[in-house]
Structures are given as structure tokens and as C-alpha cells.
Design a protein around this motif. Structure first.
Motif, PDB file in Angstrom:
ATOM      1  N   PHE A   1      73.112  22.778  73.175  1.00 16.04           N
ATOM      2  CA  PHE A   1      73.538  23.206  74.491  1.00 16.04           C
ATOM      3  C   PHE A   1      72.937  24.694  75.308  1.00 16.04           C
ATOM      4  O   PHE A   1      72.453  24.944  76.660  1.00 16.04           O
ATOM      5  CB  PHE A   1      75.243  23.577  74.866  1.00 16.04           C
ATOM      6  N   LEU A   2      72.955  25.732  74.791  1.00 18.51           N
ATOM      7  CA  LEU A   2      72.610  27.017  75.200  1.00 18.51           C
ATOM      8  C   LEU A   2      70.610  27.002  75.185  1.00 18.51           C
ATOM      9  O   LEU A   2      70.059  28.034  75.604  1.00 18.51           O
ATOM     10  CB  LEU A   2      73.038  28.277  74.247  1.00 18.51           C
ATOM     11  N   ARG A   3      70.473  26.205  73.827  1.00 16.07           N
ATOM     12  CA  ARG A   3      68.838  26.089  74.008  1.00 16.07           C
ATOM     13  C   ARG A   3      68.192  25.390  75.852  1.00 16.07           C
ATOM     14  O   ARG A   3      67.326  26.078  76.623  1.00 16.07           O
ATOM     15  CB  ARG A   3      67.928  24.991  72.950  1.00 16.07           C
ATOM     16  N   ASP A   4      69.603  23.938  75.945  1.00 14.79           N
ATOM     17  CA  ASP A   4      69.070  23.667  77.018  1.00 14.79           C
ATOM     18  C   ASP A   4      69.701  24.655  78.193  1.00 14.79           C
ATOM     19  O   ASP A   4      68.374  24.192  79.168  1.00 14.79           O
ATOM     20  CB  ASP A   4      69.989  22.230  77.119  1.00 14.79           C
ATOM     21  N   ALA A   5      70.755  25.132  77.649  1.00 14.42           N
ATOM     22  CA  ALA A   5      71.083  26.037  79.160  1.00 14.42           C
ATOM     23  C   ALA A   5      69.681  27.421  79.214  1.00 14.42           C
ATOM     24  O   ALA A   5      69.076  27.384  80.810  1.00 14.42           O
ATOM     25  CB  ALA A   5      71.694  27.478  79.061  1.00 14.42           C
ATOM     26  N   LEU A   6      69.249  27.501  78.488  1.00 20.86           N
ATOM     27  CA  LEU A   6      68.154  28.615  78.936  1.00 20.86           C
ATOM     28  C   LEU A   6      66.532  27.675  79.008  1.00 20.86           C
ATOM     29  O   LEU A   6      65.814  28.287  79.530  1.00 20.86           O
ATOM     30  CB  LEU A   6      67.607  29.539  77.182  1.00 20.86           C
TER      31      LEU A   6
END
Ligand SMILES: [Zn+2]
Length: 432
Positions: A106-111
Motif C-alpha cells: 500500500f505504501l508503495r502504491d501511495a508513492l
């Protein structure tokens, strides 16, 4: 229907584009900011509140070192031609959840969509562990994170009905200060309270006591509400912010002024309310060539999931939009947040939908951009990000066009930098 989706890091494609645009780029996340001097030349800058036209931005050691036409370009600098482009502070999503299983994805998707900081609004122990890992230099291809940790709710209250791992709850007669202190000791950056009458919930007195207990420890209190009455109660109890705007009724005359008098901020989360209202906006991302290729499987899973139909009876998007418009007129700070990965909203991509819905609710594009940059930064007490200004982190997003005229220009991302490190985006190739 069988959909086979593979997530591939098409670095070759990224680099091919990058070489044309930038001359040369870091080739991996292992490139450290300290070795990189970066200059964005002749770029329009949204600095967090206004546009600065045709300027230069100098980045060194992961920080913004200069903004202005007089910025000297060191010979060693990597120069990025900013003509026709806009440089923005890295975006915030001020209302997300990471859960236990897919937090890093999820945090990779965010970035991947330029969201460089997420504010988790209620998570598991794993969220706190990940937040601590990132604070000590965890993977650089993830958005940065702050977390509410375990939310304050009563036995049987939301979200215990969702069947997650057992969590501590605040029972009648419990020591409120002790409960709040335990959350802070675990690592909560701020306190999130669930005040939701679809389930057992806190009394008004408990709500007031939680706010007082958190304020005694200098922690912000953000309250989940879904009705206008709950919103008024939370504001009256002294909450710092609402985690959602309500969508159950049109805003009553005086509501926005009441919120303004109490100096509350509101995380609108119109994108999740749009999903809950059962609005099918022609799957806003699917027809958009600037967005669709980057919708990863984890994003798609959230975007394609529908809310239970019962929500549509209680959630009316026009009421929420009218409330946001009234709050804006009254001068209440509005923050952009999505509630990802709730059904219909995804980490990263949905923040851009949120910006669009904020503009539809009457914010100017500049105000919507501030709602995702300088406003959450100021409200949550960050001193190192949220603006393009000297001395702040080089968390930056470069887009084609001018999002101060058309906010959807943020869909057209040219490059993303976290602490001055270029982040190669992930293309999700879809085959059916
Ligand atoms: Zn939430």
C-alpha cells in the motif's frame, strides 16, 4: 471472469522516458540523496499555497536548498527541464489504513502516485512497527507514515465488528487517561476515536474525557463520525479534527460556523463517501491513460470492491459536498484523505480523485492542492514537509501542465522524488 494481472517494474520504460526528459537519472533506489544535486529549471512551482512561475529549485542532500530564478546551477547538477510542468510538494493522504498484510504494498502504491506521506487513521500493531521501521530508514520506495495506532472504541464498537485481531476497548468505568496513555506508549502519533452510533459507541462524557486525556499529552484527537449530530458532538467535546465529513443530512445553518469557532479541521474523504453512496463514476481511473497503466493489483482490488448496498441509503454525496463547501466558506481547514483501502478507494490513485471531488465541492484547485500538502503538514505539526521551500525535505512531484487551472493535471506525473531520490513508478500490466 479471470483477470490475470502482473505487476512489473518496467524500469527500462521508465529509464527510456527518463533519459529523454532528464538526461540521466538515478537507476535504483539505492542511489543516496547525499550524492545528488538536482535542479528543476524553469519550472512552475506550487509552493503549498500559491504558484511561483518560471523558477528554479535546487535539491542537495535530499533537501530543498534553493528556490528562485537566482539559484545558481552547480556544474555537477542533474538538470531537469521544467518547462510546461509544475513541481508540487509530495502529497499527503490524511486518512488511510494499512492493515496487517499488505502494508508495504500500500505504501508503495501511495508513492507511485506521488503520495509521500500517509496518515494512518487506525491500524494494527504491525502499522506501528512499520512506522518505526520507516523512521529509522526502512525501504526508500515506500511513502512515509504516521499512525493513530489502535483506535479508541468501546466493547462491540466499530471496527470490532470487522473481525480483526482482538483489540483493547474502553469499557464504561475504565480509566480513560490510562487507556489513552497505553496507546501513546505503544506508539500512536495521534489519537483516533470512533464515535459511530451504528454500533455501541462512547458516551459524550467518555468522548470529552478522551479528548482531555490526549490533550494532556499534547496529542491531536481525530474523531470518526458519520452523522451531522456525531460531528457536532465531537466538535463540542473539543476534538481537533473530524476523520470524515458527514453525508447523512444537509449541513444545518450554523454548522460550519460552529466548526470554525472551535478551530476544528475536517478530513473530507469524499472519495470513500462517493463509493459508499454507490455512485459509479464510470470507474474514473479506467479511461484515463495517465492513471490506468499504474493501477497495480493491490490498487485494483480496492478500487473494484463495492461497498455494501445498505450504505447508499445513508450516504448522500451531495450533502457531504455541501458541507465541505460551507466549511470552506467559514474558513475551516479541509484536508484531503481517502480512507483507502476501503471498498472503492485505493492508496495512491484515489488521492487524485479526492482532489477532483474537493474542487467539485467548491475548493479552488489551489485550495485542493493545499488540502493535500501544506494543510495536513501544518495541522499535524510537521515542520519538514508540505511545501516547496528552502530547508524542507525534497519530497516532490513533477507533473505535466498546470494543476492550479485543472487539478486533474496531477494525474499526469512526470517524476516523483522522496528525500531527493527519484522513485521509478511501477507499471501494472493487465491481461485478460
Ligand atoms: Zn477510516
Amino acid at each position: 471472469m479471470q483477470a490475470s494481472i502482473t505487476r512489473t517494474r518496467s524500469r527500462a520504460a521508465v529509464l527510456a522516458v527518463g533519459l529523454i526528459l532528464f538526461g540521466s537519472l538515478p537507476t535504483s533506489a539505492a542511489d543516496r540523496p547525499s550524492e545528488t544535486v538536482l535542479v528543476f529549471r524553469d519550472v512552475d512551482v506550487f509552493d503549498g499555497s500559491r504558484m511561483i512561475r518560471h523558477t528554479n529549485v535546487l535539491v542537495r542532500d535530499g533537501m530543498i536548498r534553493g528556490v528562485g530564478t537566482d539559484v545558481a546551477i552547480p556544474p555537477s547538477a542533474r538538470v531537469i527541464d521544467g518547462k510546461g510542468k509544475t513541481l508540487l510538494p509530495g502529497l499527503f493522504d490524511a486518512h488511510t489504513h494499512l492493515g496487517m498484510t499488505y502494508a508495504e504494498a500500500f505504501l508503495r502504491d501511495a508513492l507511485d502516485f506521488g503520495v509521500t506521506t500517509e496518515l494512518d487513521m487506525g491500524g494494527a500493531d504491525a502499522t506501528i512497527a512499520l512506522r518505526k521501521k520507516l523512521a529509522t530508514g526502512g525501504p526508500s520506495d515506500l511513502a512515509d507514515l504516521r499512525t493513530a495506532g489502535t483506535v479508541v472504541t468501546v466493547p462491540g464498537g466499530h471496527p470490532t465488528e470487522m473481525g480483526g485481531p482482538p483489540q483493547p476497548t474502553l469499557a464504561s468505568g475504565d480509566n480513560v487517561q490510562g487507556f489513552v496513555d497505553a496507546r501513546i506508549a505503544e506508539g500512536s502519533d495521534y489519537v483516533k476515536v470512533i464515535y459511530e452510533h451504528a454500533f455501541p459507541t462512547l458516551t459524550k462524557q467518555q468522548l470529552e474525557d478522551v479528548v482531555a486525556a490526549a490533550h494532556r499529552r499534547d496529542k491531536l484527537v481525530v474523531v470518526h463520525v458519520s452523522t451531522q449530530i456525531e460531528a457536532r458532538d465531537a466538535i463540542a467535546a473539543g476534538a481537533d479534527g473530524l476523520a470524515h465529513i458527514f453525508a447523512d443530512s444537509p449541513p444545518e445553518p450554523g454548522f460550519a460556523e460552529f466548526a470554525a469557532e472551535h478551530h476544528v479541521f475536517v478530513i473530507a474523504t469524499l472519495s470513500v463517501l462517493e463509493s459508499a453512496a454507490g455512485v459509479e463514476p464510470k470507474r474514473w481511473w479506467e479511461g484515463d491513460a495517465r492513471v490506468a497503466p499504474y493501477v497495480t493489483p493491490s490498487m485494483r482490488g480496492a478500487l473494484e470492491r463495492a461497498m455494501p448496498p445498505a450504505f447508499a441509503e445513508k450516504v448522500k454525496l451531495p450533502y457531504a459536498e455541501a458541507a465541505v463547501a460551507a466549511l470552506r466558506r467559514a474558513g475551516v481547514p479541509i484536508l484531503a484523505g481517502t480512507d483507502a483501502p476501503s471498498p472503492g478507494v485505493a492508496h495512491g490513485s484515489s488521492l487524485h480523485r479526492e482532489l477532483e471531488l474537493l474542487v467539485r465541492s467548491g475548493l479552488t484547485p489551489l485550495e485542493a492542492l493545499a488540502a493535500a500538502t501544506s494543510e495536513p503538514s501544518r495541522t499535524f505539526g510537521f515542520h519538514d514537509r508540505g511545501r516547496v521551500a528552502v530547508g524542507l525535505r525534497a519530497d516532490l512531484v513533477l507533473v505535466n501542465g498546470d494543476p492550479s487551472l485543472d487539478v486533474t493535471a496531477t494525474h499526469d506525473i512526470v517524476g516523483i522524488w522522496k528525500l531527493g531520490v527519484f522513485h521509478p513508478r511501477v507499471r501494472a500490466e493487465v491481461s485478460r
